[in-house]
Design an enzyme around this catalytic site. Structure first.
Site, mmCIF file in Angstrom:
data_model
loop_
_atom_site.group_PDB
_atom_site.id
_atom_site.type_symbol
_atom_site.label_atom_id
_atom_site.label_comp_id
_atom_site.label_asym_id
_atom_site.label_seq_id
_atom_site.Cartn_x
_atom_site.Cartn_y
_atom_site.Cartn_z
ATOM 1 N N ILE A 24 27.217 -2.351 37.305
ATOM 2 C CA ILE A 24 26.425 -1.123 37.256
ATOM 3 C C ILE A 24 24.937 -1.418 37.282
ATOM 4 O O ILE A 24 24.176 -0.826 38.049
ATOM 5 C CB ILE A 24 26.774 -0.316 35.989
ATOM 6 C CG1 ILE A 24 28.249 0.077 35.990
ATOM 7 C CG2 ILE A 24 25.890 0.924 35.889
ATOM 8 C CD1 ILE A 24 28.701 0.736 34.702
ATOM 9 N N VAL A 26 21.676 -4.566 36.069
ATOM 10 C CA VAL A 26 21.304 -5.901 35.602
ATOM 11 C C VAL A 26 19.970 -5.797 34.887
ATOM 12 O O VAL A 26 19.020 -5.207 35.403
ATOM 13 C CB VAL A 26 21.188 -6.906 36.768
ATOM 14 C CG1 VAL A 26 20.782 -8.282 36.241
ATOM 15 C CG2 VAL A 26 22.496 -6.995 37.532
ATOM 16 N N GLY A 28 17.156 -7.901 31.847
ATOM 17 C CA GLY A 28 16.663 -9.227 31.508
ATOM 18 C C GLY A 28 17.530 -9.944 30.505
ATOM 19 O O GLY A 28 17.479 -11.167 30.387
ATOM 20 N N ALA A 30 21.071 -8.757 29.775
ATOM 21 C CA ALA A 30 22.505 -8.615 29.996
ATOM 22 C C ALA A 30 22.770 -7.881 31.305
ATOM 23 O O ALA A 30 21.870 -7.292 31.901
ATOM 24 C CB ALA A 30 23.141 -7.845 28.834
ATOM 25 N N VAL A 32 25.484 -4.958 32.931
ATOM 26 C CA VAL A 32 26.416 -3.905 32.537
ATOM 27 C C VAL A 32 27.415 -3.678 33.678
ATOM 28 O O VAL A 32 27.019 -3.542 34.837
ATOM 29 C CB VAL A 32 25.674 -2.598 32.211
ATOM 30 C CG1 VAL A 32 26.669 -1.522 31.776
ATOM 31 C CG2 VAL A 32 24.647 -2.825 31.111
ATOM 32 N N ASP A 141 12.643 0.804 21.337
ATOM 33 C CA ASP A 141 12.500 0.605 22.784
ATOM 34 C C ASP A 141 12.878 1.876 23.539
ATOM 35 O O ASP A 141 13.610 1.825 24.524
ATOM 36 C CB ASP A 141 13.367 -0.574 23.237
ATOM 37 C CG ASP A 141 13.021 -1.030 24.662
ATOM 38 O OD1 ASP A 141 11.864 -0.809 25.093
ATOM 39 O OD2 ASP A 141 13.894 -1.593 25.333
#
Length: 645
Positions: A24, A26, A28, A30, A32, A141
């Site tokens: 789905i 990418v 920094g 991980a 998904v 965040d």
């Protein structure tokens, strides 16, 4: 070429349970994936840490912390975490799969949003963050990429990977975490964070939704950081002339550069948003900003229509709006049509009762119709909307509707202003008999309590007192104190006796006791070192591993942590590393070798070399003997004397 085909995990089954179907996104930290839980047969999102980072304990800790934090929230506007585990070098989170797009996608495609759409997105975001803040967590965040909008219109907050507990030290030792465009000034200056940093980020997102642009731009992240520190976020009306002043107020309140001026958490900001929304007209809410991008849709069900589709879904009548203003056409008479006349009765020839029977039937029909009207309309009336009105306004509305004001109760509310109506009984829209009474509950505003006397209390007792008083234990910091015993509270912020809102987090400063200068015990035997440190009020731990030392004998202290001369608190632990004596090394046999060769051999084995030439060996170059015979062992680093002839 499809990049997912090159991903080694696509098509694999992770941990014997999760079949990975597609990549789905990418990031920094991980990647998904969309996956299927083969055990429960459900689609979910699998967040897999990059293997290169899995060897870093701090990243793994942050990953696991995200799982535990979100699992505690269980809020409908938070992306849920189902499972956490590892499979070889892969560390993963199994998460709720949200089919749709992110707020960033919406902003990229649509530009600025109508105020109604912006607030429809912001409110569930604040609800999710409010639950996190009240549970003791800070997201840290918040940004459009972490706001997911499902195809069904639901809004969810994702990526709690930087989450921290409010009562932990959040200083990042100089490393600024988060995205620069949404960082609060205090995050940039010292890396610390409390719920108000999330409030700031939400204020920036609201500005971006209303105008289509971030408030601060620059050629580099450093320029943007500087502007966040030294420039206020401009009012949205500066970019969108004519925008409602209430929206400027919301952005200014949430993005105040001084943390104390901002709402103390997302719950408080949510109350401001709802209040501001209630003061906006329908025209102001539906105004289309000039920065909005025109988007043509061939398919009315494409995923980006979730925003307008949510706006056009029928919703309850606003609490500040009359039924007449809603545009709903209520044809009250249409439901009270007279019943059809009964079929003509069969009468015998010559009867003169026909005309009289007809008159009676007509009168009967009219009587029934009037009775139905009286029962369904003339005798009953609807309870008017009273929410968010003052008591005086409520009385006037009830009087206009032919109703009376009944029982008046008061209750605290975090979201309804003092003096305004929280609820009515019966509720708005319900039908009751004319002249009946309607009971109301009036807001006394947020419940306020006094911070209890905490100074001198043990930390556990202080936390219990805060809970009993309707407050939350906040961040805990520790400092030395000559007057307050170790483990007891030195001070609280807000201070003892201060009147604050119920549920407010109170930060505590806890004593580390009197400072102790750590003595130097290197070179001492274990027993002597332990005795000296214990007398100083310190605890002692002996390191499991012993080290070789040519300087200290077996059993003596080689090093201590913390070092001597540093300061510790009473009860702190000093770790001692003991010597297991010098390392014994086999001595090379150098008799008969030249001086240079002998020196190289001995120094290569770890020894120092001393030359004994005497009178006869002044000009010689051959080793006659050595102080330790070849083949024997000697402490590494010791000196071997060679005689030369």
């Amino acid at each position: 070429m499809d990049t997912t085909l090159q991903d080694p995990l696509v098509g694999q089954v992770l941990d014997g349970r999760y079949r990975i179907d597609a990549r789905i996104a990418v990031g920094g930290m991980a990647t998904v994936y969309r996956a299927v839980d083969t055990r429960l047969d459900r689609v979910l999102a699998l967040k897999v840490m990059h293997p290169a980072l899995a060897v870093d304990a701090s990243f793994v800790e942050r990953f696991i912390r995200e799982a535990k934090s979100v699992a505690r929230l269980a809020h409908p506007n938070v992306v849920q975490v189902f499972d956490q585990g590892t499979d070889g070098s892969y560390v993963y989170l199994a998460m709720e799969y949200v089919a749709g797009c992110t707020l960033r996608d919406v902003l990229r495609e649509r530009g600025a949003l109508q105020p109604r759409a912006a607030l429809d997105i912001l409110e569930p975001v604040l609800a999710a963050l409010g639950a996190a803040h009240r549970a003791g967590f800070v997201h840290r965040d918040m940004k459009p990429e972490n706001v997911l909008i499902g195809d069904d219109g639901r809004v969810k907050v994702a990526d709690f990977g930087l989450v921290r507990a409010v009562d932990t030290v959040t200083n990042t030792t100089g490393t600024v975490l988060g995205t620069v465009s949404y960082l609060a000034p205090e995050q940039i200056e010292d890396g610390t964070a409390d719920p108000r940093v999330d409030v700031y980020a939400c204020g920036v997102m609201l500005y971006e939704m209303l105008t289509g642009d971030k408030p601060h731009d620059g050629d580099s992240p450093a320029v943007i950081l500087y502007k966040h520190l030294h420039e206020d976020v401009p009012p949205p009306s500066a970019a969108v002339p004519g925008m409602a002043y209430e929206l400027d107020e919301l952005v200014a309140s949430a993005t105040a550069r001084t943390p104390a001026v901002r709402p103390h958490d997302a719950v408080a900001l949510l109350a401001q948003v709802r209040d501001g929304r209630g003061r906006l007209s329908e025209e102001q809410l539906d105004a289309v900003p000039p920065q909005a991008l025109a988007v043509d849709h061939d398919n009315g069900d494409d995923r980006t229509t979730v925003i307008p589709r949510a706006l056009t879904t029928p919703r309850p009548l606003p609490v500040n709006e009359d039924e007449e203003a809603s545009g709903a056409a209520l044809d009250r008479t249409s439901r009270f049509a007279s019943p059809p006349p009964p079929p003509p009765s069969r009468r015998r020839p010559g009867s003169r009762r026909g005309p009289a029977a007809i008159v009676v039937a007509v009168l009967l029909v009219l009587g029934i119709g009037a009775g139905v009207w009286y029962i369904n309309s003339g005798q009953f009336t609807e309870v008017p909307p009273l929410l968010a009105k003052t008591q005086e306004q409520a009385e006037n509305r009830l009087e206009d509707a032919g109703l009376e004001l009944g029982k008046v109760e008061h209750a605290y509310s975090d979201t309804v202003e003092r003096g305004q109506i929280i609820s009515s009984d019966p509720k708005a829209g319900e039908r009751i008999r004319g002249n009946d009474s309607v009971s109301i509950t009036v807001s006394d505003g947020p419940e306020t309590v006094r911070v209890p006397a905490l100074a001198g209390q043990k930390l556990d007792k202080a936390r219990a007192l805060l809970k009993e008083g309707g407050l939350e234990p906040g961040m805990v910091t520790r400092e030395f104190s000559e007057d307050v015993p170790r483990g007891s509270v030195v001070s609280a912020r807000p201070a003892d006796g201060t009147k604050v809102r119920s549920g407010t987090a109170v930060a505590l400063v806890v004593s580390k006791g009197s400072p102790i200068d750590i003595p130097d015990v290197t070179g001492s035997d274990e027993a002597d070192a332990r005795s000296e440190l214990t007398e100083a009020g310190l605890k002692v731990r002996i390191a499991t591993e012993r080290v070789n030392s040519s300087e200290y004998d077996k059993g003596q202290v080689v090093r201590q942590t913390p070092k001597s001369g540093s300061t510790a608190a009473e009860g702190d632990t000093v770790t001692l590393t003991l010597s297991k004596g010098p390392e014994m090394v086999e001595v090379p046999d150098v008799v008969g070798a030249s001086v240079d060769d002998a020196t190289r051999a001995l120094e290569g084995a770890g020894f120092q070399v001393d030359e004994d030439r005497g009178l006869l060996g002044l000009f010689g170059d051959e080793v006659k003997s050595q102080s330790v015979d070849g083949g024997a062992t000697a402490p590494k680093g010791s000196t071997i004397t060679i005689k030369i002839r």
